[in-house]
Design a protein around this motif. Structure first.
Motif, PDB file in Angstrom:
ATOM      1  N   SER A 243       6.339  -4.217 -13.400  1.00 54.58           N
ATOM      2  CA  SER A 243       7.491  -5.121 -13.361  1.00 54.58           C
ATOM      3  C   SER A 243       7.872  -5.501 -11.930  1.00 54.58           C
ATOM      4  N   ASN A 244       7.143  -4.966 -10.948  1.00 57.22           N
ATOM      5  CA  ASN A 244       7.438  -5.267  -9.546  1.00 57.22           C
ATOM      6  C   ASN A 244       6.806  -6.610  -9.177  1.00 57.22           C
ATOM      7  N   PRO A 245       7.607  -7.601  -8.818  1.00 59.03           N
ATOM      8  CA  PRO A 245       7.069  -8.947  -8.545  1.00 59.03           C
ATOM      9  C   PRO A 245       6.086  -8.985  -7.378  1.00 59.03           C
ATOM     10  N   GLU A 246       6.113  -8.008  -6.508  1.00 61.11           N
ATOM     11  CA  GLU A 246       5.201  -7.981  -5.363  1.00 61.11           C
ATOM     12  C   GLU A 246       3.747  -7.795  -5.792  1.00 61.11           C
ATOM     13  N   PHE A 247       3.542  -7.326  -7.017  1.00 63.47           N
ATOM     14  CA  PHE A 247       2.186  -7.048  -7.490  1.00 63.47           C
ATOM     15  C   PHE A 247       1.723  -8.032  -8.563  1.00 63.47           C
ATOM     16  N   GLU A 248       2.462  -9.103  -8.720  1.00 62.26           N
ATOM     17  CA  GLU A 248       2.106 -10.092  -9.730  1.00 62.26           C
ATOM     18  C   GLU A 248       0.717 -10.680  -9.442  1.00 62.26           C
ATOM     19  N   GLY A 249      -0.175 -10.548 -10.406  1.00 69.68           N
ATOM     20  CA  GLY A 249      -1.518 -11.092 -10.286  1.00 69.68           C
ATOM     21  C   GLY A 249      -2.499 -10.239  -9.506  1.00 69.68           C
ATOM     22  N   ILE A 250      -2.026  -9.161  -8.883  1.00 68.28           N
ATOM     23  CA  ILE A 250      -2.919  -8.320  -8.074  1.00 68.28           C
ATOM     24  C   ILE A 250      -2.753  -6.832  -8.396  1.00 68.28           C
TER      25      ILE A 250
ATOM     26  N   GLY B 184       0.822  -1.207   0.000  1.00 67.06           N
ATOM     27  CA  GLY B 184       0.000   0.000   0.000  1.00 67.06           C
ATOM     28  C   GLY B 184       0.851   1.250   0.000  1.00 67.06           C
ATOM     29  N   GLY B 185       1.945   1.215   0.748  1.00 67.93           N
ATOM     30  CA  GLY B 185       2.858   2.353   0.762  1.00 67.93           C
ATOM     31  C   GLY B 185       3.516   2.565  -0.583  1.00 67.93           C
ATOM     32  N   THR B 186       3.873   1.475  -1.236  1.00 67.55           N
ATOM     33  CA  THR B 186       4.478   1.561  -2.567  1.00 67.55           C
ATOM     34  C   THR B 186       3.502   2.170  -3.570  1.00 67.55           C
ATOM     35  N   VAL B 187       2.244   1.759  -3.484  1.00 67.35           N
ATOM     36  CA  VAL B 187       1.213   2.290  -4.387  1.00 67.35           C
ATOM     37  C   VAL B 187       1.004   3.781  -4.144  1.00 67.35           C
ATOM     38  N   GLY B 188       0.845   4.157  -2.882  1.00 69.00           N
ATOM     39  CA  GLY B 188       0.650   5.572  -2.565  1.00 69.00           C
ATOM     40  C   GLY B 188       1.820   6.419  -3.006  1.00 69.00           C
ATOM     41  N   HIS B 189       3.014   5.894  -2.826  1.00 69.10           N
ATOM     42  CA  HIS B 189       4.227   6.579  -3.247  1.00 69.10           C
ATOM     43  C   HIS B 189       4.232   6.791  -4.757  1.00 69.10           C
ATOM     44  N   ALA B 190       3.845   5.759  -5.501  1.00 63.51           N
ATOM     45  CA  ALA B 190       3.821   5.851  -6.963  1.00 63.51           C
ATOM     46  C   ALA B 190       2.793   6.882  -7.430  1.00 63.51           C
ATOM     47  N   TRP B 191       1.618   6.882  -6.796  1.00 63.78           N
ATOM     48  CA  TRP B 191       0.600   7.883  -7.135  1.00 63.78           C
ATOM     49  C   TRP B 191       1.126   9.296  -6.913  1.00 63.78           C
ATOM     50  N   LEU B 192       1.758   9.528  -5.765  1.00 61.94           N
ATOM     51  CA  LEU B 192       2.289  10.861  -5.474  1.00 61.94           C
ATOM     52  C   LEU B 192       3.353  11.271  -6.481  1.00 61.94           C
ATOM     53  N   GLN B 193       4.214  10.332  -6.816  1.00 63.62           N
ATOM     54  CA  GLN B 193       5.269  10.634  -7.778  1.00 63.62           C
ATOM     55  C   GLN B 193       4.692  11.047  -9.120  1.00 63.62           C
TER      56      GLN B 193
END
Length: 202
Positions: A91-98, A55-64
């Motif tokens: 390309s981030n494996p943590e989000f594969e399939g989701i 969730g932090g990674t997603v929020g960070h990407a949105w802000l960027q």
């Protein structure tokens, strides 16, 4: 000479000229937080911790991506930014399939991020205006996003979320931070932990 590190999403490591950088600033901060605040959540990646980290990674990407649109005067509407976030994280494996489900943040959260990003941008512009008045110039700040930096002496690397460089040679560094709050009956009942506040100075 200039050495610029690159970050690999799969290995979670930085590399310079093909060689692994042994120390990450993020790891250093987590170690210090663990010792200083006894914060196990920072060192033990449970399933819940992994979900929060994504969730932090997603929020960070949105802000960027929102900041990038504001700086370059390009589209910052929800669908456009979501598309850019998807491209960044695919390309981030943590989000594969989701991935598709994970990057949906809802219009309310999106508007909050836009508001925060615009406030930051205006603050940087105001700081430059103050410098212009002092120097009698009409300069603009240089704003860089996701700027990777490398300390060759200590073989340490990290990434600056927002780097503002002003016309007088001064600079400001901004780091995006997120916080999950406890709620009850749909009301926030938690507070920002002291460790989270103080860790900003680490």
């Amino acid at each position: 000479k200039t050495l610029t590190p690159t970050y690999n999403e799969v290995t979670k490591k930085y590399y310079v000229n093909g060689k692994e950088v042994l120390n990450r600033v993020t790891d250093l901060v987590k170690r210090v937080e663990g010792l200083r605040f006894r914060n196990k959540a920072q060192t033990e990646m449970s399933d819940k911790a992994k979900t929060l980290a994504r969730g932090g990674t997603v929020g960070h990407a949105w802000l960027q991506m929102i900041m990038d649109g504001i700086i370059n005067n390009t589209a910052t509407d929800y669908d456009t930014v979501k598309g850019k976030v998807k491209d960044k994280l695919k390309s981030n494996p943590e989000f594969e399939g989701i991935l598709d489900k994970s990057i949906e943040i809802g219009n309310k959260n999106y508007l909050e991020l836009v508001n925060g990003a615009r406030k930051l941008y205006e603050q940087i512009k105001q700081d430059q205006e103050t410098i212009n008045k002092e120097t009698g110039s009409k300069e603009e700040p240089t704003i860089l996003l996701e700027q990777s930096v490398y300390d060759e002496l200590n073989n340490k690397a990290g990434t600056i979320d927002v780097l503002a460089i002003y016309s007088n040679g001064m600079a400001s560094v901004y780091d995006f931070k997120g916080q999950n709050f406890r709620t009850k009956d749909r009301k926030v009942i938690g507070e920002v932990p002291a460790s989270k506040i103080q860790s900003g100075d680490l």
